[in-house]
Enzyme design. Structure first.
Site, PDB file in Angstrom:
ATOM      1  N   ASN A 146       4.040  -7.479   6.825  1.00 23.55           N
ATOM      2  CA  ASN A 146       5.127  -7.767   5.886  1.00 23.55           C
ATOM      3  C   ASN A 146       6.447  -7.520   6.616  1.00 23.55           C
ATOM      4  OD1 ASN A 146       5.614  -4.969   5.827  1.00 23.55           O
ATOM      5  ND2 ASN A 146       4.540  -4.678   3.895  1.00 23.55           N
ATOM      6  N   GLY A 170      -9.635  -2.082   3.701  1.00 19.85           N
ATOM      7  CA  GLY A 170     -10.828  -2.818   4.108  1.00 19.85           C
ATOM      8  C   GLY A 170     -11.639  -3.302   2.929  1.00 19.85           C
ATOM      9  N   ALA A 182      -2.537  -3.933  -3.411  1.00 15.66           N
ATOM     10  CA  ALA A 182      -3.554  -4.918  -2.983  1.00 15.66           C
ATOM     11  C   ALA A 182      -3.020  -6.346  -2.869  1.00 15.66           C
ATOM     12  CB  ALA A 182      -4.780  -4.907  -3.885  1.00 15.66           C
ATOM     13  N   ALA A 183      -1.731  -6.565  -3.080  1.00 24.57           N
ATOM     14  CA  ALA A 183      -1.209  -7.927  -2.930  1.00 24.57           C
ATOM     15  C   ALA A 183      -1.400  -8.430  -1.505  1.00 24.57           C
ATOM     16  CB  ALA A 183       0.270  -7.966  -3.315  1.00 24.57           C
ATOM     17  N   GLY A 184      -1.035  -7.609  -0.521  1.00 22.80           N
ATOM     18  CA  GLY A 184      -1.234  -7.994   0.872  1.00 22.80           C
ATOM     19  C   GLY A 184      -2.696  -8.131   1.229  1.00 22.80           C
ATOM     20  N   ASP A 185      -3.533  -7.273   0.653  1.00 22.89           N
ATOM     21  CA  ASP A 185      -4.968  -7.340   0.941  1.00 22.89           C
ATOM     22  C   ASP A 185      -5.582  -8.624   0.397  1.00 22.89           C
ATOM     23  OD1 ASP A 185      -4.825  -4.860   2.158  1.00 22.89           O
ATOM     24  OD2 ASP A 185      -5.253  -3.797   0.291  1.00 22.89           O
ATOM     25  N   GLY A 189      -8.805   0.859  -0.938  1.00 21.68           N
ATOM     26  CA  GLY A 189      -8.848   0.935   0.520  1.00 21.68           C
ATOM     27  C   GLY A 189      -8.650  -0.460   1.070  1.00 21.68           C
ATOM     28  N   ASN A 191     -11.409   3.461   0.070  1.00 19.92           N
ATOM     29  CA  ASN A 191     -10.810   4.628  -0.576  1.00 19.92           C
ATOM     30  C   ASN A 191     -11.002   4.566  -2.078  1.00 19.92           C
ATOM     31  OD1 ASN A 191      -9.645   5.582   1.868  1.00 19.92           O
ATOM     32  ND2 ASN A 191      -7.834   4.301   1.564  1.00 19.92           N
TER      33      ASN A 191
END
Length: 307
Positions: A183, A40, A248-251, A38, A10
């Site tokens: 989370n 991914g 984007a922390a989780g990514d 995004g 994205n």
């Protein structure tokens, strides 16, 4: 082959403000920016910067945003042979409001991301079978995601599923998942119970183990991450960080987890490393621009070990 990420790309449209507006309220924001993202794409870049050999599979539009995202993947050294360009749908976008506290509210228009279908995976089975790790999220077509996980399971390839955005999922996909990384909000929704503390998170995670997931890693923000398996549960401590932007922390956590597990580290070691990557990510603005590389992460860990 390394790490295969199948998922979304994205362009993030980011507004920074003191606080998000209430319903019917208009506020003046402090700044606006375009930032590639995004889930991914974020996870692919995070893994590549940390030393992973990464392939990104997904779909962008035939537009300026799509061309920029493809260019970014290639500059990061990510293989893009399976990154398609749609002739009919625009590149996905995300509208993100970031408050002064660093918390964010996100609205996604998936666009071309939904065009990669379960049928398309027939031409990708060899790619999936040759991966060391498959990384999936829930911003793409769900049936495609289930099919990809099933193909990986068929060929003995470990699967990380980051179940975000949050939605209810069940036995159609969970038995294919090696590492489920929700989370607290996501694990509560999937388990159908409130989660207000690590004890609740463990109970919710055990419900998901009962539905087929092999390992559940619940991310707890600055508190770290909770690993739950049939053998037991353990919180791997996080690192204090000044929060600038949680996008984007989780990514970054998932990208780091994929790299370390693909390298053969234990789950405990991989989660500890991923916690450090997440702490670095929240200290900077943006999605892809905030992702640290391996040298920076290892320096961070050395400094914390001396403290």
């Amino acid at each position: 082959m390394g790490i295969l990420v199948i998922g979304s790309l994205n362009m993030d449209m980011v507004v920074r403000t003191d606080r998000a507006p209430q319903a019917g309220e208009t506020l003046m924001g402090r700044s606006f920016s375009l930032s590639p993202g995004g889930k991914g794409a974020n996870q692919a870049v995070a893994a590549a910067r940390l030393g992973g050999d990464v392939t990104m599979a997904g779909t962008v539009g035939d537009d300026a945003f799509g061309r920029e995202l493809r260019d970014i993947m290639e500059r990061e050294g990510i293989h893009t042979e399976f990154l398609r360009t749609s002739a009919s749908s625009p590149t996905g976008v995300a509208s993100i409001v970031v408050e002064e506290s660093g918390e964010n509210r996100i609205l996604i228009v998936p666009g071309a991301n939904l065009e990669l279908s379960a049928e398309d995976l027939k031409g990708m089975e060899e790619l999936i079978a040759g991966a060391d790790m498959l990384v999936l999220q829930l911003e793409s077509d769900y049936n495609m995601t289930v099919k990809a996980a099933g193909l990986a399971h068929k060929h003995g390839v470990p699967v990380i599923l980051n179940p975000a955005p949050a939605k209810e999922i069940g036995p159609e996909i969970l038995p294919y998942i090696t590492y489920l990384t929700p989370n607290e909000t996501e694990v509560a929704l999937m388990a159908g119970m409130p989660v207000q503390n690590p004890s609740d998170a463990e109970k919710a995670a055990r419900i998901l183990l009962g539905k087929g997931a092999r390992h559940v890693i619940v991310t707890l923000g600055s508190k770290g991450a909770l690993i739950v398996t049939e053998e037991g549960a353990e919180v791997i401590a996080g690192y204090p960080a000044k929060v600038v932007d949680t996008v984007a922390a989780g990514d970054s956590f998932n990208g780091a987890l994929a790299v370390q597990l693909a390298k053969g580290l234990s789950l405990r070691e991989a989660v500890g490393f991923a916690n450090a990557v997440g702490a670095l990510t929240v200290g900077r603005e943006g999605a892809i621009p905030s992702l640290p590389d391996r040298e920076e992460t290892e320096r961070f860990l050395r400094e914390r070990a001396k403290a």
